[in-house]
Scaffold this motif. Structure first.
Motif, PDB file in Angstrom:
ATOM      1  N   ALA A 128       0.771   4.022  -2.966  1.00 53.94           N
ATOM      2  CA  ALA A 128       0.486   5.418  -2.645  1.00 53.94           C
ATOM      3  C   ALA A 128       1.592   6.326  -3.185  1.00 53.94           C
ATOM      4  O   ALA A 128       1.316   7.415  -3.711  1.00 53.94           O
ATOM      5  CB  ALA A 128       0.342   5.585  -1.133  1.00 53.94           C
ATOM      6  N   GLU A 129       2.842   5.882  -3.059  1.00 55.98           N
ATOM      7  CA  GLU A 129       3.956   6.665  -3.562  1.00 55.98           C
ATOM      8  C   GLU A 129       3.882   6.795  -5.082  1.00 55.98           C
ATOM      9  O   GLU A 129       4.153   7.863  -5.648  1.00 55.98           O
ATOM     10  CB  GLU A 129       5.278   6.023  -3.139  1.00 55.98           C
ATOM     11  CG  GLU A 129       6.499   6.865  -3.417  1.00 55.98           C
ATOM     12  CD  GLU A 129       7.783   6.288  -2.847  1.00 55.98           C
ATOM     13  OE1 GLU A 129       8.850   6.891  -3.079  1.00 55.98           O
ATOM     14  OE2 GLU A 129       7.730   5.228  -2.176  1.00 55.98           O
TER      15      GLU A 129
ATOM     16  N   ASP B  73       0.823  -1.206   0.000  1.00 56.76           N
ATOM     17  CA  ASP B  73       0.000   0.000   0.000  1.00 56.76           C
ATOM     18  C   ASP B  73       0.861   1.261   0.000  1.00 56.76           C
ATOM     19  O   ASP B  73       0.524   2.260  -0.647  1.00 56.76           O
ATOM     20  CB  ASP B  73      -0.938   0.011   1.207  1.00 56.76           C
ATOM     21  CG  ASP B  73      -2.047  -1.032   1.094  1.00 56.76           C
ATOM     22  OD1 ASP B  73      -2.304  -1.482  -0.037  1.00 56.76           O
ATOM     23  OD2 ASP B  73      -2.634  -1.394   2.124  1.00 56.76           O
ATOM     24  N   ASP B  74       1.979   1.229   0.720  1.00 58.75           N
ATOM     25  CA  ASP B  74       2.888   2.378   0.741  1.00 58.75           C
ATOM     26  C   ASP B  74       3.451   2.641  -0.654  1.00 58.75           C
ATOM     27  O   ASP B  74       3.537   3.792  -1.097  1.00 58.75           O
ATOM     28  CB  ASP B  74       4.044   2.133   1.716  1.00 58.75           C
ATOM     29  CG  ASP B  74       3.600   2.070   3.161  1.00 58.75           C
ATOM     30  OD1 ASP B  74       2.586   2.714   3.491  1.00 58.75           O
ATOM     31  OD2 ASP B  74       4.264   1.363   3.943  1.00 58.75           O
TER      32      ASP B  74
ATOM     33  N   ALA C 245       1.105   6.567  -6.893  1.00 57.06           N
ATOM     34  CA  ALA C 245      -0.068   7.386  -7.227  1.00 57.06           C
ATOM     35  C   ALA C 245       0.256   8.869  -7.159  1.00 57.06           C
ATOM     36  O   ALA C 245      -0.251   9.681  -7.952  1.00 57.06           O
ATOM     37  CB  ALA C 245      -1.227   7.048  -6.296  1.00 57.06           C
TER      38      ALA C 245
END
Length: 227
Positions: free
Chosen positions: A9-10, A5-6, A12
């Motif tokens: 997110a990075e 998820d990290d 995105a």
């Protein structure tokens, strides 16, 4: 420790709508500068567990990072075959073949497995692997048969397959003087990529031009003092 998820997110946060518009013209469904994407992957070095998790998301940016951080030797032949047939995004396919399959000890096994595959993208990967064999490890290859097939099929092959067959034709002409005349003859006869737009200073992918330029470079390098 970063999680999937990290990373997502990075990635995105790097999305650029203008770059997405450009990439989508080439069939790539992301808008991330690849230099910045590589920077996301760099801290992980090799992380097979994370690579598998990122690949499983099915998201193109995540899969590109996965291909940068995976261990090519960790996959078996069936896993690589499944992955080859899964992505239908040009950049993912390109990186998968060049960064994973070509670095796998199973590369030649897969080359033979995929060579006459009915899927032209899979067959194109086999021809790309064949180009490597032609240039670096030609022992055991039937070069005459390769040239026969190129002459017979390249003109009407789908774009990805045509490009890879053309690469093999050029590599034969560059690295095998005994077959150079025939490679040039086939290229002139078929005229594949003869009109491909080429920027100034770049080598045309048209096989006769490509062969001629690379042979000149190799012969020029061999003539340098100390060579």
């Amino acid at each position: 420790m970063s999680t999937v998820d990290d990373v997502i997110a990075e990635l995105a946060a790097l999305e650029d709508p203008r770059m997405r518009a450009v990439n989508e013209k080439h069939g790539d469904d992301h808008g991330i500068n690849l230099t910045k994407l590589r920077a996301v992957a760099k801290p992980f070095k090799t992380d097979q567990r994370l690579a598998l998790q990122l690949w499983a998301t099915g998201q193109t940016p995540a899969r590109l990072v996965a291909l940068l951080v995976c261990s090519p030797r960790a996959f078996d032949a069936d896993e690589l075959d499944t992955m080859m047939r899964d992505p239908r995004v040009p950049k993912v396919t390109d990186w998968f073949v060049n960064y994973v399959v070509k670095k796998s000890p199973l590369a030649d096994q897969l080359r033979e497995r995929w060579f006459d595959d009915p899927d032209p993208v899979v067959a194109a990967a086999a021809w790309s692997l064949t180009s490597v064999r032609v240039a670096k490890r030609p022992e055991g290859l039937d070069v005459d048969a390769l040239l026969d097939q190129i002459e017979r099929e390249m003109k009407d092959a789908p774009a990805a397959l045509q490009w890879s067959m053309n690469e093999t034709l050029a590599q034969i002409g560059i690295y095998h003087p005994a077959y150079r005349a025939r490679a040039l003859e086939i290229g002139e006869k078929l005229q594949v990529l003869a009109d491909y737009p080429t920027s100034p200073g770049c080598t045309s992918p048209f096989a006769p031009a490509w062969i001629g330029e690379m042979v000149r470079r190799r012969e020029g390098a061999a003539a340098l003092p100390g060579r």
